[in-house]
Design an enzyme around this catalytic site. Structure first.
Site, PDB file in Angstrom:
ATOM      1  N   HIS A 140       0.822  -1.225   0.000  1.00  0.00           N
ATOM      2  CA  HIS A 140       0.000   0.000   0.000  1.00  0.00           C
ATOM      3  C   HIS A 140       0.847   1.263   0.000  1.00  0.00           C
ATOM      4  O   HIS A 140       0.346   2.338  -0.299  1.00  0.00           O
ATOM      5  CB  HIS A 140      -0.903   0.014   1.237  1.00  0.00           C
ATOM      6  CG  HIS A 140      -2.020  -0.990   1.158  1.00  0.00           C
ATOM      7  ND1 HIS A 140      -3.330  -0.628   1.016  1.00  0.00           N
ATOM      8  CD2 HIS A 140      -2.006  -2.349   1.174  1.00  0.00           C
ATOM      9  CE1 HIS A 140      -4.089  -1.712   0.957  1.00  0.00           C
ATOM     10  NE2 HIS A 140      -3.306  -2.773   1.065  1.00  0.00           N
ATOM     11  N   ASP A 145       3.318   9.585  -0.719  1.00  0.00           N
ATOM     12  CA  ASP A 145       2.146   8.807  -0.314  1.00  0.00           C
ATOM     13  C   ASP A 145       1.963   7.671  -1.301  1.00  0.00           C
ATOM     14  O   ASP A 145       2.136   7.873  -2.508  1.00  0.00           O
ATOM     15  CB  ASP A 145       0.896   9.720  -0.372  1.00  0.00           C
ATOM     16  CG  ASP A 145      -0.065   9.453   0.771  1.00  0.00           C
ATOM     17  OD1 ASP A 145      -0.213   8.281   1.138  1.00  0.00           O
ATOM     18  OD2 ASP A 145      -0.668  10.420   1.276  1.00  0.00           O
TER      19      ASP A 145
END
Ligand code: ADP
Ligand code: G6P
Length: 487
Positions: A173, A385
């Site tokens: 992720h 991110d």
């Protein structure tokens, strides 16, 4: 024929989607926070299956009591929650230590924040072995095991020696860093070697995948990687596997429908009224140094300095949800944010207007959706991110197409949303201040055109599209070695 699309899904992640709070005899549960939980919960609600993960407490005395609370939660969610129990020491060394003081900062390109403690590495292996034992107790050979995120990279290698042949795929992720950063890790070869134990590897973006391939080449010089359509075939260390990139997403329809509900529209109006119908800028983040919250506040201050005519007209609402409070870097960040908010408010507040409204709490879904809808501009300015779901949620919550997204070019979301968002470099304060100015001054036509396109893309590439593309792509690869499971 059984394949991933029809097999029982077993999700394994460090955390379950719920967090246990309280003490023996008085447990309660609340929803977990973070992108992984937001994305995977609708998938399991939809398909059913098992979710194996840690319960978020280090109590290992009242295990029967904890299981009693998880039973009804399983029934309510429509899939089974199977807990893994971690002792206080395991939480400290494996979760706070290796996961959040080594991999998290390193993979977000912040190597100076890493503490390369050998004890952390040992605990990382031991806890992954513990997860493997729970998986082996509950998983069946015909299941499809989907292992998630950086806490559990070695899990496939820990399952290998079992007589049970399990089909495992992995999704990361968070970003995968460039080789010159990754190679600083003392256990770099072990970690890359562990990733090679999966039949299928998935990253958020092509950039992450390429970074992984760079490190693979440096550590396993005989390895080969070549393109096969949208995937890469990798031959390394005596293994063959496939890897690809699959940008995670949200349950678009759920957010969109909620945004149009009568209750949320009423709440949206109330928020706007409470803020005197001023333009609202919004930041929504876990309290994390990778999210660029300090840099965003500094940019907002610069915007007020450069554009005095905007004072009194624009308010920044910064919502943060507490996160990883036992890790020192997170505690000190909270203090720094609070200081900076008071400094900005001290310098600019006027009668009837406070420039920054700072909320330190988790909001429930309708409250969050109303806030997204009430805001005209979202500031998503992560230093780095994996994806960033806040950017997608903000768009899904603007059925009126009247919002502007300011987005960091270092968020994975920039690949899909970069053309219509206002892209910023979060280290460039003046550039960000100018982007804020452009966002608040943007004409209605332009806002609606950009937001319309963003919404259409997220509607099409939602979380169900993500899981479907992942399962389809991994299907042949993971099954290749298990023909008997097909019958
Ligand atoms: P990360 O996975 O690093 O936390 P993401 O932006 O991908 O970052 O996901 C964050 C998730 O947490 C989103 O689904 C967002 O709605 C949720 N979230 C963040 N802050 C809050 C908050 N204060 N209240 C409720 N939900 C929040
Ligand atoms: C990110 C990570 C997840 C993690 C979440 C919340 O989304 O990718 O793996 O669960 O942050 O962090 P926490 O440490 O509370 O689990």
């Amino acid at each position: 024929m059984m394949n991933q699309l029809s097999s029982r899904l077993v999700v394994v992640s460090n955390r379950l989607p719920v967090v246990l709070e309280g003490k023996p005899g008085q447990w309660s549960i609340r929803p977990g926070s973070g992108g992984l939980v937001t994305a995977l919960s609708p998938i399991l609600r939809n398909r059913g299956g098992l979710w194996i993960g840690w319960v978020g407490t280090s109590d290992t005395i009242d295990i029967p009591g904890i299981k009693t609370v998880l039973g009804p939660a399983s029934e309510a969610s429509g899939y089974r929650l199977l807990p893994v129990f971690l002792s206080e020491e395991e939480v400290r060394l494996f979760y706070q230590g290796f996961s959040n003081e080594i991999i998290w900062p390193l993979f977000h390109d912040l190597q100076t924040r890493c503490r390369f403690e050998p004890d952390y590495w040992r605990a990382y292996g031991e806890v992954n072995r513990k997860f493997a034992r729970v998986v082996l107790r509950h998983a069946r050979e015909e299941d499809f095991l989907w292992i998630h995120d950086y806490h559990l990279i070695p899990l496939a290698s820990m399952l290998e020696d079992s007589p049970k042949q399990l089909r495992c795929a992995f999704f990361l992720h968070i970003p995968f860093p460039p080789a010159d950063i990754f190679l600083k890790l003392p256990w770099r070869k072990e970690l890359v070697g562990a990733l090679l134990r999966y039949r299928f590897l998935a990253f958020q973006t092509e950039r992450d995948l390429r970074h992984f391939l760079q490190s693979l080449k440096a550590l396993f010089p005989d390895s080969r990687a070549h393109r096969e359509g949208d995937l890469f075939r990798i031959d390394a260390d005596g293994r063959t596997l496939r890897a690809g990139s699959f940008p995670i997403s949200i349950d678009y329809r759920d957010f969109d429908t909620l945004a149009q509900s009568r209750d949320v529209r009423r709440r949206t109006r109330e928020i706007r009224e409470k803020h005197g119908h001023r333009k609202l800028l919004l930041g929504v983040d876990r309290l994390d140094y990778t999210k660029g919250i300090l840099e965003r506040l500094q940019a907002f201050r610069r915007f007020l300095e450069l554009h005095p005519e905007q004072r009194g007209k624009v308010t920044l609402v910064q919502l943060v949800v507490p996160s990883r409070q036992d890790v020192e870097a997170y505690r000190s960040l909270k203090e720094e944010i609070e200081k900076l908010v008071s400094r900005i408010n001290g310098a600019y507040t006027e009668m009837g207007w406070v420039p920054v409204v700072y909320l330190y709490q988790a909001l429930d879904r309708p409250g969050l959706v109303a806030l997204y809808q009430a805001a005209e501009v979202a500031l998503v300015t992560s230093l780095k991110d994996g994806m960033n779901l806040v950017a997608k949620e903000f768009c899904a919550c603007h059925p009126g197409r009247d919002g502007v997204l300011v987005l960091s070019e270092f968020a994975g979301a920039a690949v899909q949303m970069g053309r219509e968002a206002l892209l910023v470099n979060p280290y460039d304060l003046e550039g960000m201040a100018e982007a804020i100015h452009r966002a608040v001054e943007m004409s209605e036509d332009e806002r609606r055109r950009r937001m319309g396109r963003l919404r259409a893309r997220i509607r099409q590439q939602d979380v169900f599209w993500w899981v479907d593309s992942f399962l389809r792509a991994s299907s042949d690869q993971v099954l290749e070695n298990f023909p008997e499971a097909d019958l």
